[in-house]
Design an enzyme around this catalytic site. Structure first.
Site, short mmCIF file in Angstrom:
data_model
loop_
_atom_site.label_atom_id
_atom_site.label_comp_id
_atom_site.label_asym_id
_atom_site.label_seq_id
_atom_site.Cartn_x
_atom_site.Cartn_y
_atom_site.Cartn_z
N HIS A 64 0.79 -1.23 0.00
CA HIS A 64 0.00 0.00 0.00
C HIS A 64 0.83 1.29 0.00
CE1 HIS A 64 0.52 0.13 4.42
NE2 HIS A 64 0.28 1.42 4.29
N GLU A 121 3.58 5.52 -3.27
CA GLU A 121 3.86 6.82 -2.68
C GLU A 121 5.35 6.96 -2.32
OE1 GLU A 121 1.23 9.05 -1.68
OE2 GLU A 121 2.71 10.54 -1.04
N ASP A 122 5.93 5.92 -1.74
CA ASP A 122 7.24 6.07 -1.10
C ASP A 122 8.40 5.37 -1.80
OD1 ASP A 122 5.86 7.40 0.86
OD2 ASP A 122 5.72 5.68 2.21
MN MN Z 1 0.87 3.17 5.43
#
Ligand code: MN
Length: 475
Positions: free
Chosen positions: A70, A74-75
């Protein structure tokens, strides 16, 4: 937390599912390599925990994979295309959805961000699994909030109360809701939290013997009458107590501070048990609720009755299935609807859970993004009041709503003549209260524009419906 511990919790999953989940773990671990949480732990521990929380709900393998992945979009350098290639489109869409929902922010003012907020909110109706993964993510973040700076703690706790607690409530996941509430409460008002915790613990130990005695008495009378049963003792969550005390209640008045969950085999046994329980303990007159006949707007069902014991005790009578639904709401479908959980979740989401119906309606009414965001915030994420139609259907309205708001919500505003609440005629500026039974008296032949009603409309949605009607007439 470790891969082994997660796998241990995956009893009943196929070998193929477990293989896929392991692959997701190794992929996420490599991507997050070198990243650490503020606690000093390796980053991968966090997605592992999220996957673990999801496995407790018996989530499908795609959802657990998405839980592990998840934070990769994003990262890390991962891309949606790569996730589609390595896993499948479903997993990629889930990860993408969770990444977007993380950017949900109601305090934004810029048009571009507001348009984005709208897209995210409307998007959550496409696949409810996105909300469930996000709630698991937020739950683990809240459980480990101690490692963040004080400022960040408060910010996250407030956001949890404003956005994620309502979402947990709307999908009926009370276990997630209570834990999120109490964690937020702890970081926002630590003094109050500790004081209420101490008082609640004192009350629950003071009455533990008498509660146990009640539970034995009830179990005995049910057994004597051939009703198999299981009884569990529970206490109200701290934030729930705090809200009542903050609203002026005394601890001794809180009728559900201590409760007994009476779990029986089927619906018929729920009703018979109620009779046997009342034959042993006198019920408080006006506190009986039949949420089996009239489920809450999030599909919660149980019989509630409050009993006079050494102090007031609430009994919640329900079946095993109702009990599961009370813990995880829509997420329970994985457990009880094994074969097509996913489709059932999605169709019930649209047809039975009022939140999503309202959301779709608000989306169709408001063209303007900032108006849409304002309405969602006020009508769905603000304080609500729950009232009943004359047929017993529960209707959610924003706090302060009038019979005119009610009439437009149920679709008879344009032909309303007057309103009755609990059998008495009321004026249009009456403020609806929780539990009111509202009856709208209509006349099909009447009325042109309903501008006369505008001043009683407390929500923009109602106002908009009245004005739209006027326009239709003008044309
Ligand atoms: Mn998270």
């Amino acid at each position: 937390m470790s891969l082994e511990k997660l796998i241990e919790n995956l009893k009943g999953y196929s070998d193929e599912d477990i293989k896929k989940i392991k692959e997701a773990f190794y992929y996420a671990r490599d991507l997050h390599k070198g990243q650490y949480r503020q606690s000093g732990e390796e980053y991968i521990i966090h997605p592992l925990w999220v996957a673990y929380i999801l496995s407790e709900m018996h989530a499908d393998a795609d959802t657990i994979c998405a839980g592990l992945l998840h934070d990769t979009l994003e990262d890390t350098v991962a891309s949606k295309g790569e996730i589609i290639e390595l896993f499948n489109e479903d997993v990629a869409n889930l990860v993408d959805g969770v990444t977007k929902i993380s950017k949900l922010n109601f305090s934004t003012k810029e048009e571009e961000r507001m348009a984005n907020t709208r897209k995210i909110i409307v998007g959550i109706t496409d696949d409810v699994r996105i909300i469930i993964i996000k709630l698991a993510d937020r739950l683990h973040n809240m459980r480990t909030l101690e490692f963040k700076k004080v400022e960040k703690q408060k910010e996250n706790a407030l956001e949890t109360l404003e956005i994620f607690v309502p979402l947990a409530y709307y999908i009926g996941a009370y276990r997630l809701k209570s834990e999120l509430e109490d964690l937020s409460f702890y970081y926002l008002k630590k003094d109050n939290y500790l004081r209420i915790e101490e008082k609640r613990n004192a009350i629950s130990s003071e009455y533990s013997d008498s509660l146990l005695e009640m539970s034995t008495t009830i179990s005995d009378v049910l057994n004597d009458n051939n009703i198999p049963n299981e009884i569990k003792m529970a206490t109200k969550n701290l934030y729930g107590i705090y809200k009542k005390v903050d609203g002026g209640a005394k601890l001794s008045d809180i009728h559900d501070l201590l409760s007994l969950k009476v779990i029986v085999d089927d619906k018929k046994d729920c009703y018979s048990s109620l009779g046997y329980i009342h034959s042993k303990y006198k019920p408080v007159d006006n506190l009986f609720k039949d949420y089996i006949c009239n489920p809450k707007t999030n599909m919660y069902s149980s019989l509630h009755t409050t009993l006079f014991g050494k102090r007031l005790v609430q009994a919640r009578i329900r079946t095993q299935e109702m009990d599961k639904i009370a813990s995880y709401g829509l997420a329970t479908y994985w457990d009880i609807n094994k074969d097509n959980a996913r489709e059932n979740m999605q169709s019930d989401l649209r047809e039975k859970f009022q939140f999503f119906e309202s959301l779709i309606q608000i989306n169709s009414i408001f063209g303007d993004n900032s108006e849409f965001v304002r309405q969602i915030k006020k009508e769905l994420f603000g304080d609500n009041v729950y009232v009943y139609t004359s047929k017993g259907l529960c209707i959610q309205l924003p706090k302060g709503a009038t019979p005119v708001d009610f009439a437009y919500k149920v679709g008879v505003g344009d032909i309303m003549v007057y309103a009755k609440v609990n059998d008495d005629a009321v004026s249009f500026d009456y403020t609806l209260k929780n539990g009111d039974r509202v009856d709208i008296i209509t006349d099909n032949l009447s009325f042109g524009d309903r501008d006369d009603l505008l001043k009683y409309a407390t929500s923009e949605t109602t106002r908009n419906k009245i004005l739209t009607r006027k326009r239709d007439k003008d044309i």
